[in-house]
Design a protein around this motif. Structure first.
Motif, mmCIF file in Angstrom:
data_model
loop_
_atom_site.group_PDB
_atom_site.id
_atom_site.type_symbol
_atom_site.label_atom_id
_atom_site.label_comp_id
_atom_site.label_asym_id
_atom_site.label_seq_id
_atom_site.Cartn_x
_atom_site.Cartn_y
_atom_site.Cartn_z
ATOM 1 N N VAL A 183 40.722 -54.541 36.739
ATOM 2 C CA VAL A 183 40.626 -54.097 38.130
ATOM 3 C C VAL A 183 39.853 -52.781 38.200
ATOM 4 N N VAL A 184 40.042 -51.918 37.206
ATOM 5 C CA VAL A 184 39.229 -50.699 37.118
ATOM 6 C C VAL A 184 37.752 -51.070 37.063
ATOM 7 N N LEU A 185 37.429 -52.071 36.263
ATOM 8 C CA LEU A 185 36.040 -52.525 36.124
ATOM 9 C C LEU A 185 35.474 -52.992 37.473
ATOM 10 N N ILE A 186 36.244 -53.772 38.212
ATOM 11 C CA ILE A 186 35.788 -54.264 39.515
ATOM 12 C C ILE A 186 35.568 -53.090 40.472
ATOM 13 N N GLY A 187 36.521 -52.176 40.525
ATOM 14 C CA GLY A 187 36.398 -51.034 41.417
ATOM 15 C C GLY A 187 35.223 -50.142 41.074
ATOM 16 N N TRP A 188 34.999 -49.919 39.777
ATOM 17 C CA TRP A 188 33.898 -49.050 39.367
ATOM 18 C C TRP A 188 32.551 -49.706 39.646
ATOM 19 N N CYS A 189 32.478 -51.028 39.510
ATOM 20 C CA CYS A 189 31.229 -51.732 39.845
ATOM 21 C C CYS A 189 30.941 -51.635 41.346
ATOM 22 N N LEU A 190 31.967 -51.764 42.180
ATOM 23 C CA LEU A 190 31.790 -51.585 43.619
ATOM 24 C C LEU A 190 31.307 -50.167 43.929
#
Length: 432
Positions: free
Chosen positions: A132-139
């Motif tokens: 979820v960190v990965l998804i948020g950081w990509c956004l």
């Protein structure tokens, strides 16, 4: 909303668009009000990027997976986010260059980028897992780079050539000040995870919105909008090195310099933990002191270097010397045996970093290939600023394996990258 007729500002949108939609260079000297507001917004933009990269992203991941797995997990998140940035910045630069909104070409992307990127940071702050960190950081990277592409394009849009070194020098101060400000805000809110992530967004967002509202933005008439095609879309990521060799060398120089910087900032927390034996509670304070030490020197070097570059008419000499100094600083940090020696290396790095940021941006603005696609071309150049943050995490595990886990070896490699960056700027011919 404009700057007002009683202020000296860059050329208005009407003055910057000649027959056929071709943009001419701005001719009016920019005044102090414009420079101050632009610098504040640019600083705020830097704050949004740098606060997570320096401290909170590493600490968030460490809290989720533990110290043993933190480095590899951070590498995954940072590398993927940087790849998103690599794709997003030129694309949004192209879209900005084609925007015919009544609000201007840059303003819509500044505001949309701020809102979307802040939402991504919120996702990171609340993430229960690394994925979820990965998804948020990509956004966050996607939208913040939309904002950045428009923000950087304001320089060639509004600032005449004879002032670019000075203004770029002031902008060069923004990243180190943002580094200090970001680490200080994080330090103040230590123990309050949500506030650690969102406070930089709130503070930075205020200045960005203010600048967007008062900017006398360049506007493009619908009749002058270039036709869209697959070839143009793919061209968003490419500038011919054969046709524009100066731009290519400037790209190579910045790529190697930022790669050196990416090694430093991405692994600074783990360097302090592993090499200097700092505790996890000490790391935010130590990073704050390191960035503060560096920033003091950067402020002096950037402003003075930008002015001196304008007065002498020279760019290459300053950029090459700055990269050499930064390489030496990384060697000092690599050899540091205690925190005081680390601070000495950060101070020397501030000298090189300040000179480079001040003059390199002015040099790049002087060698842009096409006056009608400045945001797109700056977006291509920003690949040199984004891709190293993917490459560094990908390379670091291999370097650490070869170096038996030594962060000293990693920072020696970073120093060599900076020296290569110095050599790469020498073939540029259009500017001295």
């Amino acid at each position: 909303m404009g700057w007002g007729t009683d202020m000296e500002v860059g050329a208005t949108h009407d003055e910057m668009i000649s027959s056929g939609g071709s943009r001419s260079e701005p001719s009016k000297v920019v005044g102090g009000a414009f420079i101050a507001s632009y610098a504040a917004a640019y600083l705020a933009t830097s704050l949004l990027f740098i606060a997570p990269l320096l401290v909170t992203l590493a600490l968030k991941i460490n809290s989720l997976v533990g110290t043993d797995r933190a480095a590899s997990s951070l590498s995954l998140v940072a590398a993927t986010g940087s790849l998103v940035a690599l794709v997003a910045n030129p694309l949004f630069g192209r879209l900005s260059d084609r925007t015919t909104s009544r609000w201007g070409m840059r303003r819509p992307w500044i505001l949309v980028g701020l809102a979307g990127g802040s939402f991504g940071i919120l996702v990171v702050a609340l993430a229960p897992t690394v994925w979820v960190v990965l998804i948020g950081w990509c956004l966050a990277q996607l939208f913040f780079n939309a904002m950045l592409s428009a923000m950087v394009a304001v320089l060639p849009d509004q600032v005449p050539i004879e002032q670019r070194g000075t203004v770029a020098g002031i902008l060069g101060v923004c990243l180190p000040i943002a580094s200090v400000g970001g680490t200080y805000v994080v330090k103040v809110f230590t123990g309050h995870e949500l506030a650690m992530f969102l406070a930089p967004c709130a503070i930075g967002g205020f200045f960005i919105v203010l600048f967007a509202l008062i900017l006398d933005d360049r506007r493009l008439a619908a009749a002058d909008k270039p036709r869209w095609s697959l070839r143009q879309l793919l061209g968003s990521y490419y500038v011919s090195p054969r046709r524009h060799p100066d731009f290519a060398w400037a790209f190579a120089s910045r790529f190697m310099f930022i790669l050196a910087y990416a090694f430093l900032v991405t692994y600074e927390a783990y360097y302090l933990l592993d090499h200097l034996g700092s505790t996890e509670d000490e790391v935010p304070q130590q990073i704050f002191l390191g960035t503060l030490t560096q920033a003091v020197v950067v402020v002096l070097a950037s402003v003075a270097g930008g002015r001196l570059s304008d007065r002498t008419g020279r760019r290459k000499l300053f950029v090459a010397a700055a990269a050499v100094v930064y390489g030496v600083a990384l060697f000092i940090i690599a050899m540091a045996g205690d925190f005081d020696a680390f601070l000495v290396g950060m101070a020397v790095g501030g000298l090189g970093f300040g000179l480079y940021l001040a003059v390199d941006l002015a040099l790049v603005a002087d060698v842009l290939p096409d006056a009608d696609s400045v945001a797109k071309d700056l977006g291509v150049l920003n690949i040199a600023g984004a891709f190293p943050f993917s490459l560094a995490p990908a390379m670091a595990p291999l370097v650490l394996t070869v170096g038996s886990g030594s962060y000293q070896v990693l920072y020696v490699v970073a120093g060599v990258c900076a020296l290569i960056g110095a050599a790469a700027i020498l073939p540029v011919r259009k500017v001295r």
